[in-house]
Design an enzyme around this catalytic site. Structure first.
Site, PDB file in Angstrom:
ATOM      1  N   GLU A  19      -3.638   1.606  -3.405  1.00 28.12           N
ATOM      2  CA  GLU A  19      -4.284   2.752  -4.044  1.00 28.12           C
ATOM      3  C   GLU A  19      -3.635   3.156  -5.364  1.00 28.12           C
ATOM      4  OE1 GLU A  19      -4.035   2.508  -0.763  1.00 28.12           O
ATOM      5  OE2 GLU A  19      -6.106   2.752  -0.104  1.00 28.12           O
ATOM      6  N   GLU A  36      -0.988  22.015  10.364  1.00 30.23           N
ATOM      7  CA  GLU A  36      -1.741  20.850   9.920  1.00 30.23           C
ATOM      8  C   GLU A  36      -2.995  21.297   9.178  1.00 30.23           C
ATOM      9  OE1 GLU A  36      -1.956  19.401  13.880  1.00 30.23           O
ATOM     10  OE2 GLU A  36      -0.172  18.167  13.714  1.00 30.23           O
ATOM     11  N   ILE A  41       0.489   8.986   2.090  1.00 29.81           N
ATOM     12  CA  ILE A  41       1.280  10.181   2.345  1.00 29.81           C
ATOM     13  C   ILE A  41       1.321  10.424   3.850  1.00 29.81           C
ATOM     14  CG2 ILE A  41       1.352  12.689   2.104  1.00 29.81           C
ATOM     15  CD1 ILE A  41       0.349  12.421  -0.672  1.00 29.81           C
ATOM     16  N   HIS A  42       2.499  10.660   4.356  1.00 32.52           N
ATOM     17  CA  HIS A  42       2.705  10.984   5.767  1.00 32.52           C
ATOM     18  C   HIS A  42       3.586  12.222   5.854  1.00 32.52           C
ATOM     19  CE1 HIS A  42       1.224   7.074   7.439  1.00 32.52           C
ATOM     20  NE2 HIS A  42       1.527   6.679   6.215  1.00 32.52           N
ATOM     21  N   ARG A  43       3.686  12.786   7.054  1.00 29.30           N
ATOM     22  CA  ARG A  43       4.664  13.847   7.256  1.00 29.30           C
ATOM     23  C   ARG A  43       5.923  13.217   7.840  1.00 29.30           C
ATOM     24  NH1 ARG A  43       1.489  16.499  12.164  1.00 29.30           N
ATOM     25  NH2 ARG A  43       2.753  15.837  13.935  1.00 29.30           N
ATOM     26  N   ASP A  46       0.842  -1.187   0.000  1.00 26.49           N
ATOM     27  CA  ASP A  46       0.000   0.000   0.000  1.00 26.49           C
ATOM     28  C   ASP A  46       0.881   1.242   0.000  1.00 26.49           C
ATOM     29  OD1 ASP A  46      -2.284   1.478  -0.053  1.00 26.49           O
ATOM     30  OD2 ASP A  46      -3.031   0.863   1.898  1.00 26.49           O
TER      31      ASP A  46
END
Length: 510
Positions: free
Chosen positions: A254, A309, A189-191, A186
């Site tokens: 995805e 954020e 998107i992360h920070r 999979d």
């Protein structure tokens, strides 16, 4: 600006003229070439910019939008070609910070984006390994952690959004992970905060990301998780990453949606230092291991904050899992892609998949009653959805509220749903508020659903804000039914004006 796949951009290369169409976009560079032919959609500058807060400081005034504190507005994407401290790299920002531009990059209709993407969900195209012997763009330049003086912070021009950020953040990094048995893969998107020469922190929203589920399995086994982070990609790849369960259940990669949007597979390459895949035409790829037994506070500057954020607030720094970086690979003269946390870019990446998920679920359950859906910018693409519904018969009264309940099921982080009739423009919040003002009575049309889990980044979802909230991240979801009761529809007809000859007045209408 046209929003169809026939829109073109003309670029000069070696004395020749090349035409790029939306359906030919396959990476960040072809996307930028496309935008160069779209009037007012790309601003390029060679003025030196400091990645420490200045990139975002400039773009806030140019085109960030979203939930940023005003002044901000919708404007062009930007490409900074002169980045302080990075002679060979440039920084792109804001490619998706306009719904119109996003639609053009995908070759889809601006106001039907969610519906059209929902239709593509029925025809996924799986990612494919790049052909043997084919050039791998993302590995033109290779830096290994074992090299003398290796420091990813000197290789990757990761900006800070504000002067108080906890450190330089990668905000458009697509993480690729696999379950320990190799059966599932999979992307999310992360920070990622650059906290050392070979260390990144990775913030994982608890319980809502499939890579987090994979990582839990690795930790149970006492093993580190091989991971890649691809940066600088085809907009279609970024747009596929905002989908969540139940639309994309655990095990659904995805990247299949990106393949469906482009009509061809996303090409993957093998990483050079870890047993993992990456996006073959990325501008940067960071390879490494997500450590099962190493955590670190992402605030390396000691100010107590992380970064802005999507709800519009600067969040507190978190103790996060650490990635031990083993290599960084890049294209020649790579382009760093970044976004401002609360900008309209987040609205596009999170909100349009939200629209597609809601439309798909409601259409399955109540076919023909949901006209369109919009994940509004005021909710960062996650918290607010406006559903435009039709009631063709008396028996349809009440189905609009069923649709709202289905919307909460389709996207669990949704907080507020506004229901409006077909005569309301769901992309104009003034029109939505007009419907609420003239077609809504709180005592009968407000449906509160307390005690639901929503999102930890909403600061009001906290016991300190409301005694009804038991744990941080829990919210009172609400439905605002701003539709006219079927039996009263004749008393709520909007003023009707003359239908003009649009051809006659074309020069005025534009």
């Amino acid at each position: 600006m046209t929003t169809t796949a026939t829109a073109t951009a003309t670029i000069a290369a070696a004395g020749a003229t090349t035409t790029v169409t939306a359906d030919q976009i396959h990476d960040l560079r072809s996307a930028l070439d496309f935008l160069r032919g779209q009037p007012g959609q790309l601003l390029e500058t060679d003025v030196e910019v400091d990645p420490d807060a200045e990139v975002s400081g400039v773009y806030r005034h140019v085109g960030a939008g979203g939930t940023l504190m005003r002044p901000t507005k919708e404007g062009p994407a930007m490409l900074f070609s002169n980045v302080k401290g990075y002679d060979d790299a440039s920084v792109a920002i804001g490619l998706l910070s306009s719904r119109r531009r996003t639609a053009a990059l995908l070759g889809l209709d601006e106001q039907r984006l969610g519906v059209q993407i929902a239709e593509r969900l029925h025809s996924p195209v799986a990612p494919a390994q790049i052909a043997a012997g084919k050039h791998i763009d993302c590995q033109e330049v290779v830096y290994r952690a074992t090299d003398h003086g290796f420091d990813l912070r000197r290789i990757v021009p990761a900006p800070t959004n504000t002067p108080v950020d906890g450190g330089p953040y990668i905000t458009m990094g697509l993480a690729y992970g696999t379950s320990p048995d190799g059966a599932m893969s999979d992307v999310t998107i992360h920070r990622f905060c650059c906290v050392g020469p070979d260390r990144l922190t990775m913030f994982i929203t608890p319980g809502s990301r499939h890579l987090g589920a994979f990582f839990d399995l690795y930790r149970q086994r006492g093993e580190d998780m091989p991971i890649s982070i691809s940066i600088g990609l085809d907009p279609a790849v970024y747009m596929c990453c905002g989908f969540e369960a139940p639309t994309t259940p655990l095990g659904f990669n995805e990247l299949q949606i990106a393949g469906a949007l482009r009509g061809r597979p996303v090409e993957l390459a093998d990483c050079l230092s870890v047993p993992q895949k990456c996006i073959a035409n990325a501008e940067f790829v960071i390879e490494g291991y997500l450590c099962h037994d190493e955590e670190m506070n992402e605030d390396v500057r000691g100010r107590g904050f992380a970064m802005p954020e999507f709800p519009g607030y600067t969040g507190d720094a978190k103790v996060c899992p650490v990635i031990r970086v083993t290599a960084v690979t890049t294209r020649a003269r790579p382009i760093m892609q970044s976004c401002i946390g609360p900008s309209h870019e987040h609205v596009s990446m999170a909100g349009i998949p939200t629209e597609a998920s809601i439309y798909q679920m409601v259409e399955r359950a109540i076919p023909g009653r949901l006209v369109n859906v919009h994940a509004a910018p005021c909710g960062g693409g996650k918290f607010v959805a406006i559903l435009q519904v039709r009631k063709p018969a008396p028996s349809d009264e009440g189905r609009q509220r069923n649709a709202a309940l289905l919307a909460f099921s389709a996207f669990s982080e949704l907080k507020h749903v506004f229901l409006v009739d077909e005569d309301v423009d769901i992309f104009d919040m003034s029109d939505v508020m007009w419907a609420m003002t003239t077609r809504f009575q709180a005592d009968v049309d407000l449906i509160a659903i307390p005690g639901c889990h929503c999102h930890v980044l909403d600061p009001s979802n906290d016991p300190a804000f409301s005694p009804s909230i038991r744990e941080h991240g829990v919210a009172c979801k609400a439905i605002f039914d701003c539709t006219v009761p079927y039996a009263q529809r004749d008393g709520f007809v909007r003023s009707r004006f003359m239908d003009i000859d649009k051809e006659k007045w074309a020069s005025v209408l534009g």
